[in-house]
Scaffold this motif. Structure first.
Motif, PDB file in Angstrom:
ATOM      1  N   UNK A 227      49.680 -95.085  32.009  1.00 42.72           N
ATOM      2  CA  UNK A 227      48.287 -94.715  32.198  1.00 42.72           C
ATOM      3  C   UNK A 227      47.971 -94.588  33.680  1.00 42.72           C
ATOM      4  N   UNK A 228      47.060 -93.690  34.048  1.00 38.42           N
ATOM      5  CA  UNK A 228      46.544 -93.713  35.422  1.00 38.42           C
ATOM      6  C   UNK A 228      45.658 -94.937  35.605  1.00 38.42           C
ATOM      7  N   UNK A 441      44.272-104.149  32.197  1.00 42.74           N
ATOM      8  CA  UNK A 441      43.244-103.139  32.479  1.00 42.74           C
ATOM      9  C   UNK A 441      43.658-101.845  31.799  1.00 42.74           C
ATOM     10  N   UNK A 442      43.262-101.684  30.526  1.00 43.04           N
ATOM     11  CA  UNK A 442      43.718-100.541  29.732  1.00 43.04           C
ATOM     12  C   UNK A 442      42.556 -99.757  29.137  1.00 43.04           C
ATOM     13  N   UNK A 443      41.341-100.055  29.560  1.00 45.37           N
ATOM     14  CA  UNK A 443      40.185 -99.289  29.116  1.00 45.37           C
ATOM     15  C   UNK A 443      39.200 -99.168  30.272  1.00 45.37           C
ATOM     16  N   UNK A 506      39.051 -97.440  36.104  1.00 49.73           N
ATOM     17  CA  UNK A 506      39.136 -96.121  35.470  1.00 49.73           C
ATOM     18  C   UNK A 506      40.582 -95.869  35.061  1.00 49.73           C
ATOM     19  N   UNK A 507      40.772 -95.541  33.788  1.00 54.29           N
ATOM     20  CA  UNK A 507      42.120 -95.252  33.290  1.00 54.29           C
ATOM     21  C   UNK A 507      42.184 -93.882  32.628  1.00 54.29           C
ATOM     22  N   UNK A 508      41.156 -93.069  32.821  1.00 52.86           N
ATOM     23  CA  UNK A 508      41.154 -91.729  32.241  1.00 52.86           C
ATOM     24  C   UNK A 508      42.038 -90.809  33.072  1.00 52.86           C
TER      25      UNK A 508
END
Length: 595
Positions: A227-228, A441-443, A506-508
């Motif tokens: 994930x970013x 931190x995944x959301x 931010x993980x988008x």
């Protein structure tokens, strides 16, 4: 400090099998409306529930596991039911896994096939993390009844605690492996083979608890690393309406953020203990010491060639907190501070760890966030849908609940409820018990660290919705959100100092730090292994130096205290070392003692 939680409208869980025979629609004790066999609505929330004294045996497991309230419910009260001439005490549980409409959250089985591989592995890892504390309390059965488990986004939660003797079958890893193998169908193809192999090993009793945890952790880190991840951070402080000076300290300030070598991956809030002389000094000392050690830890982990386990990292962070505690304690001793004159401080710290992780796409980074706290400064995780308190205050109210003498809402109403049971600088290091937790931190969300000047009167719980969506959609800059929240706290809690740090996650795919750019950066730095190794050794040397200087300072302080309290001992030691001192030396020593 904290304040007593008001009794508001709430849904409660009627625990244990005795409650399952009550059908939906029935009104129990002219108060509790059964929505489903165990989910009840309290129709008179302003009236306190029955709380026997002492608490019944069923309450002890909830009391001893109170620190895990992110995952577990707690006792709200009891309801007496008469069934076949027998009076039954039914525990009524609060903090249960329901949504805002009072509906039970989905079970892992229901959510499994649509969940990402990261969420699937993370739910299982959390279950294994709960294994040891639940086993120690005799309620491991809570993990092997799948309908008792619920998922709240990334978080695994339980409806109730089920005593092991109620199932009649010993709960083992083998049994859990069999259960997972049979019920968790539709696993993501990315991790299906690895999870299936793990379940089979558990079923055949070929895997230890430690190995299961390590395997699941490896999968979680690898999936998260794809994930970013982008962090924004901002903080601020306010002395309050009635104070002339501010005993709070925080990190990073705007200037410190510009100079932070970790790029804003560390946040700290410390609140000098009110009523203790030197609280302002203690909070500043704690922030400085914690910052230096945390920066070194982040650098070490970023250069590590192997994955460091959550247990090791938690242990290291706890040691860092104790170093800060001991340094303040030495200062107290060297200045002769005792009792109320001792300077102390609460603390809450967040460290975002970037361990390099091998993924199918190349090298990524772990999304781990470690939260450490002592005292009543708090950490919250906030999304547009929910606000989760991640820490539990170290105060009298919490102590009474943990020791099984009271329930949370009632304990919070005690006159001494907010008195702290521990703070940095008030006890020797071996007596300080910092709480350290690992999260992923995944959301998209906001990590809020704050002193009690913001959290008092449940101000965070009543105001978070005004900020969450606007911050995450960039409708309001993070610095502006900080100032707005400070102003709100100044208005409602102005009798205290107020400090907070916001970390927006931010993980988008739109985040600037994408997995591909992380891969490009690591490839560009590949020829510089020798420089990384040198930096790694330098950080180790700095750590060793800090530990040595802290130890030397502590010994020096102890020596000073002994010399002050027992000058005759010092004189005897001096005579043994120098039996015939010069007359002038004797005169100088005599003058020092007299002065």
């Amino acid at each position: 400090m904290t304040t007593a939680q008001p009794l508001v409208s709430r849904y409660l869980w009627a625990a244990e099998q005795q409650a399952t025979w009550i059908p939906a629609g029935r009104l129990v004790e002219d108060r509790y409306h059964a929505i489903s066999p165990q989910l009840w609505l309290d129709t008179k929330p302003q009236e306190p529930p029955d709380v026997p004294s002492p608490l019944p045996r069923q309450a002890l497991a909830y009391a001893h596991l109170y620190q895990y309230q992110l995952h577990l419910p707690h006792i709200h009260g009891f309801c007496s039911l008469n069934r076949s001439g027998e009076v039954l005490d039914i525990p009524l549980l609060d903090n249960i896994p329901i949504d805002s409409d009072g509906k039970l959250l989905p079970s892992p089985i229901a959510a499994w096939s649509t969940a990402t591989p990261l969420y699937q592995a993370y739910w299982l890892w959390q279950a294994i993390e709960l294994w040891a504390p639940l086993a120690g309390t005799g309620v491991l059965s809570s993990l092997v009844v799948m309908d008792n488990l619920r998922v709240d986004g990334w978080c695994l939660r339980l409806c109730e605690l089920l005593p092991d003797d109620a199932t009649g079958t010993k709960v083992t890893l083998s049994r859990l492996g069999t259960l997972w193998l049979q019920t968790l169908t539709g696993t993501s193809p990315e991790i299906d083979d690895r999870l299936r192999a793990l379940f089979i090993k558990m079923q055949a009793e070929q895997a230890s608890l430690r190995n299961v945890a390590a395997t699941l952790n490896q999968i979680v880190l690898e999936q998260a690393a794809q994930l970013p991840l982008k962090w924004q951070i901002a903080g601020g402080t306010d002395a309050g309406a009635t104070h002339q000076h501010n005993e709070d300290s925080y990190y990073p300030t705007p200037l410190e953020l510009a100079q932070d070598p970790t790029g804003g991956k560390i946040a700290i809030v410390c609140d000098g203990v009110a009523g203790h002389d030197g609280g302002e000094v203690a909070s500043q000392m704690a922030v400085k010491l914690l910052k230096i050690q945390a920066q070194s830890l982040v650098a070490d982990l970023a250069n590590s060639r192997e994955i460091v386990s959550p247990e090791q990292i938690c242990s290291t962070i706890a040691a860092i907190v104790r170093v800060a505690n001991n340094t303040i304690t030495v200062q107290n001793q060297s200045q002769g501070r005792t009792e109320r004159r001792r300077m102390g401080t609460t603390m809450v710290m967040a460290i975002q760890v970037n361990q390099p992780i091998s993924t199918p796409q190349g090298i990524g980074y772990s999304h781990e966030v470690y939260i450490a706290h002592v005292g009543d400064s708090r950490a919250y995780w906030i999304t547009p849908q929910r606000c989760q308190l991640l820490t539990i205050d170290d105060d009298i109210a919490t102590r009474e609940v943990k020791q099984g003498r009271d329930v949370p809402w009632h304990s919070a109403s005690r006159p001494d409820a907010t008195a702290l049971t521990q703070a940095l600088g008030m006890k020797p290091g071996e007596l300080i018990v910092p709480t350290v937790q690992r999260f992923m931190a995944i959301e998209e969300g906001i990590l809020l660290l704050c002193s009690d000047g913001l959290s008092d009167r449940h101000l965070v719980e009543s105001s978070w919705q005004d900020y969450a969506q606007r911050i995450l959609e960039a409708d309001i800059p993070l610095t502006e959100a900080v100032q707005s929240w400070l102003a709100l706290a100044h208005q409602h809690n102005g009798e205290d100092n107020i400090s907070l740090v916001l970390m927006s996650c931010q993980v988008s795919p739109t985040a600037e730090t994408t997995a591909s750019s992380q891969l490009a950066n690591i490839e560009r730095s590949a020829p510089q292994h020798s420089a990384s190794d040198a930096k790694f050794r330098l950080n180790r040397a700095i750590n060793l130096f800090l530990w040595m200087t802290t130890g030397i300072g502590f010994l020096a302080a102890v020596t000073i205290v002994i010399a002050f309290l027992h000058p005759d001992w010092v004189e005897n030691w001096r005579r043994q070392l120098a039996p015939n001192p010069a007359p002038q030396a004797e005169l100088n020593l005599h003058r020092r003692h007299n002065s």
